[in-house]
Design an enzyme around this catalytic site. Structure first.
Site, PDB file in Angstrom:
ATOM      1  N   GLU A 114     107.625 124.959  -7.087  1.00  0.00           N
ATOM      2  CA  GLU A 114     106.556 124.195  -6.449  1.00  0.00           C
ATOM      3  C   GLU A 114     105.835 125.085  -5.431  1.00  0.00           C
ATOM      4  OE1 GLU A 114     105.888 119.799  -4.556  1.00  0.00           O
ATOM      5  OE2 GLU A 114     107.591 120.955  -3.799  1.00  0.00           O
TER       6      GLU A 114
ATOM      7  N   CYS B   1     102.770 116.063  -3.392  1.00  0.00           N
ATOM      8  CA  CYS B   1     103.966 116.169  -4.231  1.00  0.00           C
ATOM      9  C   CYS B   1     103.659 115.886  -5.690  1.00  0.00           C
ATOM     10  CB  CYS B   1     105.036 115.216  -3.723  1.00  0.00           C
ATOM     11  SG  CYS B   1     104.489 113.492  -3.616  1.00  0.00           S
TER      12      CYS B   1
ATOM     13  N   LYS C 111     110.584 109.625  12.286  1.00  0.00           N
ATOM     14  CA  LYS C 111     110.407 111.021  12.714  1.00  0.00           C
ATOM     15  C   LYS C 111     109.333 111.643  11.826  1.00  0.00           C
ATOM     16  CE  LYS C 111     111.047 115.344  14.057  1.00  0.00           C
ATOM     17  NZ  LYS C 111     110.106 115.987  13.106  1.00  0.00           N
TER      18      LYS C 111
ATOM     19  N   GLU D  31     112.155 111.179  -1.886  1.00  0.00           N
ATOM     20  CA  GLU D  31     110.968 111.482  -2.701  1.00  0.00           C
ATOM     21  C   GLU D  31     110.616 112.929  -2.392  1.00  0.00           C
ATOM     22  OE1 GLU D  31     107.666 112.574  -3.585  1.00  0.00           O
ATOM     23  OE2 GLU D  31     106.676 111.016  -2.403  1.00  0.00           O
TER      24      GLU D  31
END
Length: 494
Positions: free
Chosen positions: A387, A289, A180, A255
């Site tokens: 973040e 990331c 997906k 992750e």
């Protein structure tokens, strides 16, 4: 939405066939540079998820189960060859979907075959072992068997690269997979499915479903027919997946986000460090990331380093990501644009100094924001603790090595980090002390299929890449073989 359109149309890939969503619904993918819809894809739902998981389950126990590891490896090598052949087309699809530089996507596509070559070579090396015990009448050995059906949920920033980190080891281990991709970047994964078919994988081994909104992904991760979930994305969604997986005790690798620190000591090559900072946070418009978005610099060289980074930030060329001289494209979608610009406001409210940038780009408009350098920041500020996933770097200073380590570890994230110094002893000391899954020394943002990657804390758990990644897609089975035929007491263990 009507299915009648002049836009390029792509199909889902289930059980070896290109298919529409069972509902007939579609949605359109937006080009973040032009601000216009550019492709149409299926809007799948739980019914399509059921079909894809069922196809993967059938393939797992049927034709795919009969393929030898060597045969699996050859198919992976063939898929890598096809990706190399179509690298330019795949790169262009990704740039249209997420607005990242075409030259960066071309670089990623050029390296993707390395993942399929590496894990294809490992496919016939997934062995077990003979285990010596204290029971002379038994031979004991182990087998590593495919864990089963894998659900792979991938993000919008590097769709095919981060998919390859999951797809290649899963197929090498003998698993089947349902993919997906992100709502925002579905097209390159659908294009890859065509190459999977061309490479000769049996029907149902690889399936791709697309859908707008969270419901399709939720249906996949909650499906009782899924044996393992491999996810790359935000920490918030990672938490939701972990809770869902717990209901079925489904194995997961997550992750997630990062707030990685680059630590610069006074003896570092400041030009190299400045280049590493630029590459670590402004490349990919900061949408990675592993972005090195916190710079911790010794107070003796803070002004000199900041000046270098600000001067380079001023010259970064924003524009059409398809052009070879563009250095930074737009933010990938409206939601992310709002997140980044909100943090510009937070930085001012929290008392940081904006040394450069700090606003949407006044000339290009749209989803473009300026590369932004913040100084005089502290761990308590939102721009340092949260973040941002955009082109924003926060500078803080330290006085000695101990303080640098404390600041580097002053976050709940733990994905990556860097140490910049010419003192080899200090480089290794500090790299060992930083709590993160990856630390670079005098470099930043380098990956390879042979090297494990993953995080700790809010950056997730599990590792992708490296030889051990294949074993994460297997179950370890112990087999006891009685050799003597002697009668044992059935009421005594062992």
């Amino acid at each position: 939405m009507s299915a009648t359109t002049t836009l390029p149309s792509y199909a889902a890939f289930i059980d070896g066939r290109e298919v529409a969503a069972r509902s007939g619904r579609v949605y359109r993918s937006l080009n973040p540079f032009t601000g216009e819809d550019w492709a149409e894809v299926p809007d799948c739902d739980a019914d399509d998820v059921d079909l894809a998981v069922a196809a993967a389950r059938r393939a797992l126990t049927a034709e795919w189960a009969g393929y030898t590891p060597t045969h699996r490896g050859r198919l992976l090598l063939r898929l890598g060859e096809l990706i190399a052949r179509d690298a330019a087309e795949l790169a262009e699809l990704e740039t249209r979907d997420n607005g990242k530089l075409l030259r960066e996507m071309l670089g990623q596509m050029a390296t993707l075959p390395d993942w399929f070559s590496y894990f294809g070579g490992l496919a016939d090396k997934i062995g077990g072992s003979v285990v010596p015990t204290d029971k002379p009448n038994f031979m004991v050995y182990t087998r590593n068997e495919p864990v089963g059906v894998v659900a792979a949920i991938t993000p919008w920033n590097s769709p095919l690269l981060l998919l390859s980190w999951k797809l290649a080891p899963a197929l090498a281990a003998g698993c089947t997979i349902v993919i997906k991709p992100s709502d925002h970047t579905p097209v390159s994964t659908l294009a890859l499915a065509r190459l999977v078919d061309e490479a000769g994988f049996p029907a149902g081994v690889v399936n791709v479903i697309t859908g707008w909104g969270p419901e399709t992904g939720k249906a996949l991760t909650a499906h009782p027919g899924v044996d393992r979930i491999a996810f790359t994305g935000s920490t918030e969604v990672g938490r939701q997946i972990a809770r869902t997986a717990a209901d079925h005790l489904t194995r997961t690798s997550l992750e997630l986000g990062g707030k990685s620190a680059q630590v610069i000591f006074p003896d570092a090559d400041l030009d190299a460090a400045a280049n590493g900072i630029i590459g670590g946070v402004f490349a990919a418009t900061g949408q990675t990331c592993m972005a090195g978005s916190r710079v911790l610099v010794h107070e003796d060289v803070a002004d000199a380093l900041t000046q270098r980074v600000v001067e380079r930030a001023r010259t970064i060329k924003l524009g059409d990501p398809m052009l070879p001289d563009t250095e930074m494209g737009p933010v990938a979608n409206q939601r992310q644009f709002e997140t980044v610009t909100k943090h510009f406001q937070y930085a001012v409210e929290d008392g940081a100094t904006i040394a450069y940038g700090g606003q949407p780009d006044p000339e290009l408009g749209g989803l473009f924001v300026q590369p932004t350098v913040l100084t005089n920041t502290t761990l308590a500020m939102r721009s340092v603790s949260e973040e941002i996933f955009g082109p924003v770097v926060a500078f803080s200073t330290f006085r000695d090595e101990a303080e640098a380590i404390t600041l580097a570890n002053g976050t709940d994230f733990g994905l990556a980090g860097a140490v910049w110094t010419n003192d080899i002893r200090r480089a290794h000391r500090v790299a060992a002390a930083i709590r993160a899954g990856t630390v670079w020394i005098n470099a930043y943002r380098v990956v390879a299929p042979q090297v494990p990657f993953g995080g700790v804390g809010l950056s997730g758990w599990g590792r992708e890449n490296g030889a051990a990644a294949v074993l994460d897609y297997t179950e370890n089975k112990s087999i006891w073989v009685e050799l003597s035929g002697a009668t044992r007491d059935p009421f005594v263990l062992g």
